[in-house]
Design a protein around this motif. Sequence first.
Motif, PDB file in Angstrom:
ATOM      1  N   ASN A 235       0.825  -1.209   0.000  1.00 17.74           N
ATOM      2  CA  ASN A 235       0.000   0.000   0.000  1.00 17.74           C
ATOM      3  C   ASN A 235       0.858   1.257   0.000  1.00 17.74           C
ATOM      4  OD1 ASN A 235      -1.190   2.166   2.140  1.00 17.74           O
ATOM      5  ND2 ASN A 235      -2.794   1.437   0.756  1.00 17.74           N
ATOM      6  N   ASP A 236       1.934   1.254   0.785  1.00 23.21           N
ATOM      7  CA  ASP A 236       2.805   2.423   0.845  1.00 23.21           C
ATOM      8  C   ASP A 236       3.503   2.654  -0.496  1.00 23.21           C
ATOM      9  OD1 ASP A 236       4.048   4.576   2.427  1.00 23.21           O
ATOM     10  OD2 ASP A 236       5.895   3.445   2.134  1.00 23.21           O
ATOM     11  N   GLU A 237       3.951   1.575  -1.142  1.00 24.73           N
ATOM     12  CA  GLU A 237       4.601   1.708  -2.447  1.00 24.73           C
ATOM     13  C   GLU A 237       3.608   2.204  -3.499  1.00 24.73           C
ATOM     14  OE1 GLU A 237       7.082  -0.992  -5.719  1.00 24.73           O
ATOM     15  OE2 GLU A 237       6.511  -1.857  -3.782  1.00 24.73           O
ATOM     16  N   PHE A 238       2.383   1.740  -3.403  1.00 20.29           N
ATOM     17  CA  PHE A 238       1.358   2.201  -4.334  1.00 20.29           C
ATOM     18  C   PHE A 238       1.179   3.721  -4.214  1.00 20.29           C
ATOM     19  CE2 PHE A 238      -3.058   3.170  -5.480  1.00 20.29           C
ATOM     20  CZ  PHE A 238      -3.147   2.582  -6.732  1.00 20.29           C
ATOM     21  N   GLY A 239       1.075   4.199  -2.958  1.00 19.11           N
ATOM     22  CA  GLY A 239       0.907   5.636  -2.742  1.00 19.11           C
ATOM     23  C   GLY A 239       2.111   6.435  -3.210  1.00 19.11           C
ATOM     24  N   ARG A 240       3.297   5.923  -2.964  1.00 24.76           N
ATOM     25  CA  ARG A 240       4.506   6.642  -3.384  1.00 24.76           C
ATOM     26  C   ARG A 240       4.614   6.698  -4.913  1.00 24.76           C
ATOM     27  NH1 ARG A 240       7.654   7.906   0.795  1.00 24.76           N
ATOM     28  NH2 ARG A 240       7.296   6.800   2.770  1.00 24.76           N
ATOM     29  N   THR A 241       4.120   5.665  -5.572  1.00 30.53           N
ATOM     30  CA  THR A 241       4.153   5.676  -7.034  1.00 30.53           C
ATOM     31  C   THR A 241       3.137   6.670  -7.586  1.00 30.53           C
ATOM     32  OG1 THR A 241       4.771   3.328  -6.969  1.00 30.53           O
ATOM     33  CG2 THR A 241       4.110   4.224  -9.093  1.00 30.53           C
ATOM     34  N   ILE A 242       1.962   6.739  -7.000  1.00 29.29           N
ATOM     35  CA  ILE A 242       0.998   7.779  -7.377  1.00 29.29           C
ATOM     36  C   ILE A 242       1.641   9.153  -7.197  1.00 29.29           C
ATOM     37  CG2 ILE A 242      -1.121   8.968  -6.687  1.00 29.29           C
ATOM     38  CD1 ILE A 242      -2.415   6.356  -6.139  1.00 29.29           C
ATOM     39  N   SER A 243       2.300   9.338  -6.060  1.00 33.60           N
ATOM     40  CA  SER A 243       2.939  10.619  -5.756  1.00 33.60           C
ATOM     41  C   SER A 243       3.955  10.992  -6.830  1.00 33.60           C
ATOM     42  CB  SER A 243       3.624  10.536  -4.390  1.00 33.60           C
ATOM     43  OG  SER A 243       4.378  11.694  -4.125  1.00 33.60           O
ATOM     44  N   ALA A 244       4.758  10.009  -7.261  1.00 34.09           N
ATOM     45  CA  ALA A 244       5.797  10.290  -8.249  1.00 34.09           C
ATOM     46  C   ALA A 244       5.212  10.577  -9.632  1.00 34.09           C
ATOM     47  CB  ALA A 244       6.759   9.106  -8.329  1.00 34.09           C
ATOM     48  N   VAL A 245       4.200   9.799 -10.033  1.00 35.15           N
ATOM     49  CA  VAL A 245       3.642   9.945 -11.378  1.00 35.15           C
ATOM     50  C   VAL A 245       2.795  11.208 -11.501  1.00 35.15           C
ATOM     51  CG1 VAL A 245       2.042   8.917 -13.042  1.00 35.15           C
ATOM     52  CG2 VAL A 245       3.720   7.471 -11.876  1.00 35.15           C
ATOM     53  N   PHE A 246       2.016  11.496 -10.457  1.00 37.73           N
ATOM     54  CA  PHE A 246       1.090  12.632 -10.530  1.00 37.73           C
ATOM     55  C   PHE A 246       1.659  13.897  -9.863  1.00 37.73           C
ATOM     56  CE2 PHE A 246      -1.624   9.069 -11.419  1.00 37.73           C
ATOM     57  CZ  PHE A 246      -2.592   9.570 -12.283  1.00 37.73           C
ATOM     58  N   HIS A 247       2.865  13.780  -9.330  1.00 36.06           N
ATOM     59  CA  HIS A 247       3.545  14.924  -8.715  1.00 36.06           C
ATOM     60  C   HIS A 247       2.694  15.536  -7.590  1.00 36.06           C
ATOM     61  CE1 HIS A 247       6.377  14.577 -11.985  1.00 36.06           C
ATOM     62  NE2 HIS A 247       5.405  14.712 -12.860  1.00 36.06           N
ATOM     63  N   ARG A 248       2.258  14.652  -6.700  1.00 41.40           N
ATOM     64  CA  ARG A 248       1.469  15.075  -5.545  1.00 41.40           C
ATOM     65  C   ARG A 248       2.141  14.539  -4.276  1.00 41.40           C
ATOM     66  NH1 ARG A 248      -1.407  19.021  -7.189  1.00 41.40           N
ATOM     67  NH2 ARG A 248      -2.868  18.755  -5.435  1.00 41.40           N
ATOM     68  N   PRO A 249       1.948  15.190  -3.132  1.00 47.67           N
ATOM     69  CA  PRO A 249       2.609  14.735  -1.901  1.00 47.67           C
ATOM     70  C   PRO A 249       2.056  13.411  -1.381  1.00 47.67           C
ATOM     71  CG  PRO A 249       1.105  16.554  -1.447  1.00 47.67           C
ATOM     72  CD  PRO A 249       1.183  16.438  -2.942  1.00 47.67           C
ATOM     73  N   HIS A 250       2.925  12.662  -0.738  1.00 46.04           N
ATOM     74  CA  HIS A 250       2.558  11.405  -0.068  1.00 46.04           C
ATOM     75  C   HIS A 250       3.018  11.557   1.376  1.00 46.04           C
ATOM     76  CE1 HIS A 250       2.036   7.048   0.477  1.00 46.04           C
ATOM     77  NE2 HIS A 250       3.220   7.026   1.061  1.00 46.04           N
ATOM     78  N   TRP A 251       2.138  12.039   2.216  1.00 42.66           N
ATOM     79  CA  TRP A 251       2.597  12.389   3.562  1.00 42.66           C
ATOM     80  C   TRP A 251       1.537  12.203   4.646  1.00 42.66           C
ATOM     81  CZ3 TRP A 251       0.307  16.335   6.504  1.00 42.66           C
ATOM     82  CH2 TRP A 251      -0.704  17.061   5.843  1.00 42.66           C
ATOM     83  N   PRO A 291       2.958  -4.363 -16.940  1.00 47.90           N
ATOM     84  CA  PRO A 291       3.352  -5.201 -15.805  1.00 47.90           C
ATOM     85  C   PRO A 291       3.839  -4.398 -14.603  1.00 47.90           C
ATOM     86  CG  PRO A 291       5.068  -5.199 -17.472  1.00 47.90           C
ATOM     87  CD  PRO A 291       3.918  -4.443 -18.054  1.00 47.90           C
ATOM     88  N   GLU A 292       4.286  -3.144 -14.836  1.00 51.26           N
ATOM     89  CA  GLU A 292       4.828  -2.313 -13.766  1.00 51.26           C
ATOM     90  C   GLU A 292       3.845  -1.194 -13.414  1.00 51.26           C
ATOM     91  OE1 GLU A 292       7.502  -2.958 -12.152  1.00 51.26           O
ATOM     92  OE2 GLU A 292       8.494  -4.436 -13.456  1.00 51.26           O
ATOM     93  N   LEU A 293       3.687  -0.931 -12.115  1.00 50.29           N
ATOM     94  CA  LEU A 293       2.714   0.047 -11.655  1.00 50.29           C
ATOM     95  C   LEU A 293       2.984   1.442 -12.208  1.00 50.29           C
ATOM     96  CD1 LEU A 293       0.269   0.734  -9.895  1.00 50.29           C
ATOM     97  CD2 LEU A 293       1.856   1.093  -7.988  1.00 50.29           C
ATOM     98  N   LYS A 294       4.242   1.844 -12.250  1.00 48.96           N
ATOM     99  CA  LYS A 294       4.567   3.191 -12.725  1.00 48.96           C
ATOM    100  C   LYS A 294       4.074   3.413 -14.150  1.00 48.96           C
ATOM    101  CE  LYS A 294       8.384   6.486 -13.173  1.00 48.96           C
ATOM    102  NZ  LYS A 294       9.849   6.694 -12.990  1.00 48.96           N
ATOM    103  N   ASP A 295       4.274   2.414 -15.011  1.00 50.21           N
ATOM    104  CA  ASP A 295       3.831   2.534 -16.397  1.00 50.21           C
ATOM    105  C   ASP A 295       2.308   2.549 -16.489  1.00 50.21           C
ATOM    106  OD1 ASP A 295       6.468   2.561 -17.237  1.00 50.21           O
ATOM    107  OD2 ASP A 295       6.529   0.400 -17.561  1.00 50.21           O
ATOM    108  N   ALA A 296       1.654   1.733 -15.661  1.00 47.77           N
ATOM    109  CA  ALA A 296       0.192   1.692 -15.664  1.00 47.77           C
ATOM    110  C   ALA A 296      -0.392   3.040 -15.256  1.00 47.77           C
ATOM    111  CB  ALA A 296      -0.310   0.584 -14.731  1.00 47.77           C
ATOM    112  N   LEU A 297       0.152   3.630 -14.190  1.00 48.13           N
ATOM    113  CA  LEU A 297      -0.344   4.925 -13.712  1.00 48.13           C
ATOM    114  C   LEU A 297      -0.032   6.044 -14.708  1.00 48.13           C
ATOM    115  CD1 LEU A 297       0.471   4.823  -9.889  1.00 48.13           C
ATOM    116  CD2 LEU A 297      -1.633   4.188 -11.070  1.00 48.13           C
ATOM    117  N   ALA A 298       1.109   5.960 -15.367  1.00 45.13           N
ATOM    118  CA  ALA A 298       1.452   6.970 -16.370  1.00 45.13           C
ATOM    119  C   ALA A 298       0.456   6.941 -17.515  1.00 45.13           C
ATOM    120  CB  ALA A 298       2.872   6.730 -16.884  1.00 45.13           C
ATOM    121  N   GLU A 299       0.017   5.750 -17.919  1.00 49.77           N
ATOM    122  CA  GLU A 299      -0.969   5.665 -18.993  1.00 49.77           C
ATOM    123  C   GLU A 299      -2.302   6.253 -18.538  1.00 49.77           C
ATOM    124  OE1 GLU A 299      -4.068   4.480 -21.572  1.00 49.77           O
ATOM    125  OE2 GLU A 299      -3.926   3.846 -19.471  1.00 49.77           O
TER     126      GLU A 299
END
Length: 303
Positions: A235-251, A291-299
Amino acid sequence: MKVAICGGTGFIGQALCEKWIEEGHEVIVVTRSKPAPEDRSELERKLIYLTWNDMDQQPHLFEGLDALVNLAGSSLSQRWTDAAKKRIMNSRQQTVASAAKLMTSLTQPPPVVIQASAMAIYGTSETETFDESSPATVMDFPSRVVQAWEEAADKIQAERLIKLRISVVLGSEGGAFPKMLFPYMLGAGGRIGSGRQWMSWIHIDDIVRLIEFCITNDNLSSGPVNAASPNPVTNDEFGRTISAVFHRPHWFPVPAFLLRTVLGELSLILLEGQRIIPAKAERNGFIFRYPELKDALAELKEH
């Protein structure tokens, strides 16, 4: 290809309809009530709408199917009162029973049935990894629902019966992801509970492709197929990946006790999880587009 989709108006069903209509297939959508012709979009005017009563009373309308896909069932995303639990359980058993009855009523039943199921069948764990050979572990309401769901599905008579054990489906047009993204867009995203709980997921495009793969791949034997990316995350990695892709804070962490207070037993879905591997799909040659979350969220961000 001629396909009937029970639950075709839902999130996954709509994506299936769009793909198959664009490819020129004949698609029957089974729903509680038919939309009025004037309310249908251009895509919906190309679909054939039939009701559950039609399925029961006029099974001949379903002759000539290449596949039956059953995605129907009341959502788990509601407070689990006694009445809601009964509704969730009954909706699955009743729709599966209707599909089973149809199969025995047809002169030429379709050779394959794709029956929706869920990853909850494996129970929850922070340390174990589950594939299709893992035993069912009934430990809470979601796993009891899936156990009953799959036992009902075993009564469907088909040459191939695929139980599609669905993980969290990520798409921008529906499902859970818009709700997951919302707090991040408000600047209030963060881990849920400990953040260590596993989250198995799949991009909407991949689950649509996987369903078609299960239909067209005759070598794929009956039984469970995990609809999940080969790379689950915590769950924490999922949130951090959202944060990185969408440029929003994870805090901003959400304490477990607060979720239990607000959601009650429903909080299990967010606070517990499973690490699921799609061993059967990959063994049979299915290749994930995301297969990778970062690519899925970027799409999803692009669309």
